[in-house]
Write an enzyme that holds these catalytic residues in place. Structure first.
Site, short mmCIF file in Angstrom:
data_model
loop_
_atom_site.label_atom_id
_atom_site.label_comp_id
_atom_site.label_asym_id
_atom_site.label_seq_id
_atom_site.Cartn_x
_atom_site.Cartn_y
_atom_site.Cartn_z
N PHE A 244 0.87 -1.19 0.00
CA PHE A 244 0.00 0.00 0.00
C PHE A 244 0.90 1.24 0.00
O PHE A 244 0.75 2.15 0.81
CB PHE A 244 -0.94 0.02 1.21
N ASP A 266 1.13 -1.30 -4.93
CA ASP A 266 -0.08 -0.48 -4.84
C ASP A 266 -0.98 -0.85 -6.01
O ASP A 266 -0.51 -1.37 -7.03
CB ASP A 266 0.27 1.01 -4.87
N SER A 267 -2.28 -0.55 -5.87
CA SER A 267 -3.22 -0.85 -6.95
C SER A 267 -3.30 0.29 -7.96
O SER A 267 -3.93 0.15 -9.01
CB SER A 267 -4.62 -1.10 -6.36
N ALA A 293 -3.19 -5.71 -3.11
CA ALA A 293 -2.12 -6.06 -2.17
C ALA A 293 -2.19 -7.53 -1.76
O ALA A 293 -1.16 -8.22 -1.72
CB ALA A 293 -2.20 -5.16 -0.94
N ASP A 313 0.77 -0.73 5.28
CA ASP A 313 0.12 0.51 5.71
C ASP A 313 -1.16 0.69 4.90
O ASP A 313 -1.24 1.55 4.02
CB ASP A 313 1.08 1.68 5.51
N CYS A 353 -5.06 2.80 10.25
CA CYS A 353 -5.56 4.16 10.45
C CYS A 353 -7.05 4.15 10.76
O CYS A 353 -7.71 5.20 10.69
CB CYS A 353 -5.27 5.01 9.21
#
Length: 413
Positions: A244, A266-267, A293, A313, A353
């Protein structure tokens, strides 16, 4: 577009607070406010004496306890679960009031940071609920997440220009929180011009970031302290996987710390392109793998790939409390996949997060992942959000970021 504050409250500067409409609370529902919290939930309002539907979203009110004791000013939104947000003032907000609040917030950031790249205002923690201001040198990005702040947009803009003296100002009002407030999503340049990319300087590293089209306001300032902590775990010649990765903040930091190879996952193809360019911009090399991911981690495991440091992350897996069970399962799976790729005596950095995922929840998910992977886990360090995202001690919602730094070895027999 929503009405302006002048349309809801004509000549607001001349209207005494005592003349504002009132929002009355039920008995004992003022205790949390007395402790310093700034939110009033809809089930705390005395709806027999105060009919919420009569208010316009964002309207300024006086908040009264059940015994008529005045508690302060707030703005309301009858359509939201959080029906009112306190402003901790008896003055009807104007540009001068916002300027003073921003100056107070800025004083902390200027004490902490040598360069003007940081979050200037972090909502409730800086006494400005629903407002975020990020600084990118001479460019400033403002995010408004509530109807009350949307009505005060003109005052906010005037205050930002006065205090921060930016050459360019962008309103990036496209967060998911606005939908909950019944607000439209839009991105608007209020001053100057914004090139496709802005710039961030972090501990001497320079990054190109997409301010108008990127995630959040373009950069994740909140992880700065954790990225700094990563350095001591990256030995010279280490193989690092940044999952990520977005535009490569963790990966570029690891490359400068001495990693011999850094792979960003990452996408988003545009984000990965920036990640590799950000490495080059700093005289470093990072490579990129595009894809989901979970799928990429599974494929790497099948290939027998191994890394000395793996950073995961992810975005918030639990945006609402009802998402928690699925989120915890996702964190467990993600960390289990990551551990399968960690070489003997390697490091896992696992982040969340999601406010609804507690530090204990995340630790439990990591622990379960270690057991399922037959790995021995040692927690070395725990990190949170950087100091430009200060935590309000009476508002637990302002503490959201978690980062565990873990040592992963083969299971002890």
């Amino acid at each position: 577009m929503p009405a302006t504050i002048a349309e809801v409250l004509p000549m607001s500067e001349s209207v005494p607070a005592a003349q504002l409409p009132t929002l009355r609370l039920k008995r004992n529902e003022d205790r949390r406010l007395h402790a310093g919290h700034l939110w009033v939930f809809s089930n705390e309002v005395d709806t027999e004496q105060t009919r919420l539907p009569k208010f316009t979203a964002g309207e300024l009110v006086r908040v009264l306890a059940h015994n008529d004791k005045a508690l302060g000013l707030a703005y309301v939104n009858p359509k939201s679960l959080i029906s009112a947000r306190m402003l901790s003032t008896w003055k009807v907000p104007d540009a001068a009031w916002f300027a003073e609040r921003i100056r107070i917030a800025l004083a902390l950031r200027e004490r902490l940071y040598a360069d003007p790249y940081y979050r200037v205002v972090y909502g409730e923690s800086d006494g400005l609920p629903g407002l975020v201001i990020d600084r990118y040198g001479k460019q400033c990005v403002v995010q408004i997440g509530t109807a009350g702040m949307e009505l005060l947009k003109a005052e906010i803009q005037a205050a930002v220009l006065q205090v921060l003296k930016c050459d360019a100002l962008l309103f990036k009002n496209d967060s998911g929180a606005r939908e909950l407030e019944g607000l439209p999503s839009y991105v608007e340049t209020a001053l100057g011009s914004f090139d496709e990319l802005g710039q961030v300087v972090e501990d001497g590293l320079k990054f190109s970031v997409p301010l108008a089209l990127g995630q959040k306001t373009g950069w994740f300032f909140d992880q700065a302290a954790n990225r700094r902590a990563l350095v001591k775990y990256v030995r010279k010649g280490a193989r690092v996987l940044d999952v990520f990765s977005y535009v490569g903040a963790w990966g570029v930091r690891a490359a400068r710390a001495g990693a011999s190879s850094v792979v960003c996952v990452d996408s988003s193809a545009p984000a990965l392109e920036l990640a590799t360019k950000n490495g080059e911009r700093n005289g470093l090399t990072v490579s990129a793998l595009k894809g989901d991911a979970f799928d990429v981690l599974e494929a790497l495991a099948k290939e027998g790939a191994r890394f000395d440091v793996v950073v995961v992350d992810p975005p918030a897996f639990a945006k609402r409390r009802k998402d928690l069970p699925k989120a915890l399962a996702a964190y467990k799976r993600l960390n289990q996949l990551a551990m399968q790729l960690i070489a003997e005596d390697g490091i896992l950095v696992s982040c969340s997060c999601s406010y609804h995922v507690s530090a204990e929840d995340l630790q439990d998910s990591i622990t379960k992942a270690a057991r399922a992977s037959e790995k021995h886990l040692q927690i070395l360090e725990f990190g949170g959000q950087a100091a430009d995202h200060p935590v309000h001690p009476a508002i637990p919602e302002t503490r959201y970021l978690k980062a565990y730094f873990c040592r992963v070895t083969d299971s002890l027999k």
